[in-house]
Design a protein around this motif. Structure first.
Motif, short mmCIF file in Angstrom:
data_model
loop_
_atom_site.label_atom_id
_atom_site.label_comp_id
_atom_site.label_asym_id
_atom_site.label_seq_id
_atom_site.Cartn_x
_atom_site.Cartn_y
_atom_site.Cartn_z
N ARG A 30 54.45 30.79 73.02
CA ARG A 30 55.53 31.42 72.26
C ARG A 30 55.05 32.25 71.08
O ARG A 30 55.84 32.97 70.47
N PHE A 31 53.76 32.15 70.78
CA PHE A 31 53.29 32.75 69.53
C PHE A 31 52.07 33.64 69.72
O PHE A 31 51.21 33.38 70.56
N GLY A 32 52.01 34.68 68.89
CA GLY A 32 50.80 35.47 68.81
C GLY A 32 49.67 34.62 68.25
O GLY A 32 49.90 33.57 67.63
N MET A 33 48.45 35.08 68.51
CA MET A 33 47.26 34.38 68.01
C MET A 33 46.29 35.41 67.44
O MET A 33 46.29 36.57 67.83
N SER A 34 45.46 34.95 66.53
CA SER A 34 44.52 35.85 65.88
C SER A 34 43.17 35.18 65.67
O SER A 34 43.09 33.95 65.56
N TRP A 35 42.17 36.02 65.60
CA TRP A 35 40.83 35.59 65.20
C TRP A 35 40.53 36.14 63.81
O TRP A 35 40.84 37.31 63.52
N TYR A 36 39.92 35.33 62.99
CA TYR A 36 39.51 35.71 61.64
C TYR A 36 38.02 35.39 61.48
O TYR A 36 37.46 34.60 62.25
N ARG A 37 37.41 35.97 60.46
CA ARG A 37 36.04 35.61 60.15
C ARG A 37 35.83 35.62 58.65
O ARG A 37 36.54 36.30 57.91
N LEU A 46 40.96 39.38 58.96
CA LEU A 46 41.49 39.43 60.31
C LEU A 46 40.58 40.29 61.17
O LEU A 46 40.24 41.41 60.79
N VAL A 47 40.22 39.79 62.34
CA VAL A 47 39.32 40.51 63.25
C VAL A 47 40.10 41.07 64.44
O VAL A 47 39.93 42.24 64.80
N ALA A 48 40.94 40.23 65.06
CA ALA A 48 41.66 40.64 66.26
C ALA A 48 42.91 39.81 66.38
O ALA A 48 42.95 38.66 65.94
N THR A 49 43.93 40.39 67.01
CA THR A 49 45.21 39.70 67.14
C THR A 49 45.84 40.05 68.47
O THR A 49 45.62 41.15 69.00
N ILE A 50 46.61 39.12 69.04
CA ILE A 50 47.20 39.31 70.36
C ILE A 50 48.61 38.74 70.34
O ILE A 50 48.87 37.70 69.72
N ALA A 55 50.26 41.15 75.92
CA ALA A 55 50.35 42.56 76.30
C ALA A 55 49.81 43.50 75.23
O ALA A 55 49.34 44.60 75.53
N THR A 56 49.88 43.09 73.99
CA THR A 56 49.48 43.97 72.89
C THR A 56 48.38 43.31 72.07
O THR A 56 48.47 42.13 71.74
N LYS A 57 47.37 44.11 71.76
CA LYS A 57 46.21 43.61 71.00
C LYS A 57 45.87 44.64 69.92
O LYS A 57 46.00 45.84 70.15
N GLU A 58 45.41 44.15 68.81
CA GLU A 58 44.94 45.05 67.76
C GLU A 58 43.64 44.49 67.17
O GLU A 58 43.41 43.28 67.21
N TYR A 59 42.85 45.41 66.62
CA TYR A 59 41.53 45.04 66.14
C TYR A 59 41.26 45.65 64.77
O TYR A 59 41.76 46.73 64.46
N ALA A 60 40.44 44.97 63.99
CA ALA A 60 39.94 45.57 62.77
C ALA A 60 39.09 46.78 63.14
O ALA A 60 38.42 46.77 64.18
#
Length: 121
Positions: A30-37, A46-50, A55-60
């Motif tokens: 049910r939720f978006g997820m993200s990677w951080y460093r 924030l490094v990347a998020t989905i 269907a949609t992804k964004e990146y630093a």
């Protein structure tokens, strides 16, 4: 809520690693997820998020074209494929719930232990 990251290690510049994060305690799909460093002496970034459906992804900007975020709903897991690694990618990597920002109402302020990525020759 629990986040368990794995897959880090030492790699030479230009190498690849794939990080995994398995989550529990909420309805993952049910939720978006993200990677951080977080690098030594620096703020967590924030490094990347989905999105929830993937269907949609964004990146630093610093990782665009080199990193790929993905998720597996059946395994409650989110991944970060990291290619063409650079020394400046050295950091502890974390995942958390939320699209582009942490959903504190779900995470409860929790973070996992992270996984260390070291890029050096």
């Amino acid at each position: 809520v629990q986040f368990v990251e794995s897959g880090g290690g030492w790699v030479q510049p230009g190498g690849s690693l794939k990080l995994s994060c398995v989550v529990s305690g909420f309805t993952f799909s049910r939720f978006g997820m993200s990677w951080y460093r977080q690098a030594p002496g620096k703020e967590r970034e924030l490094v990347a998020t989905i999105t929830s459906g993937g269907a949609t992804k964004e990146y630093a900007d610093s990782v665009k074209g080199r990193f790929t975020i993905s998720r597996n709903q059946a395994k409650n897991a989110v991944y970060l494929q990291m290619d063409s690694l650079k020394p400046e990618d050295t950091a502890v990597y974390y995942c958390n719930v939320g699209w582009k920002e942490v959903l504190h109402s779900i995470s409860g302020g929790r973070w996992g232990q992270g996984t260390q990525v070291t890029v050096s020759s």
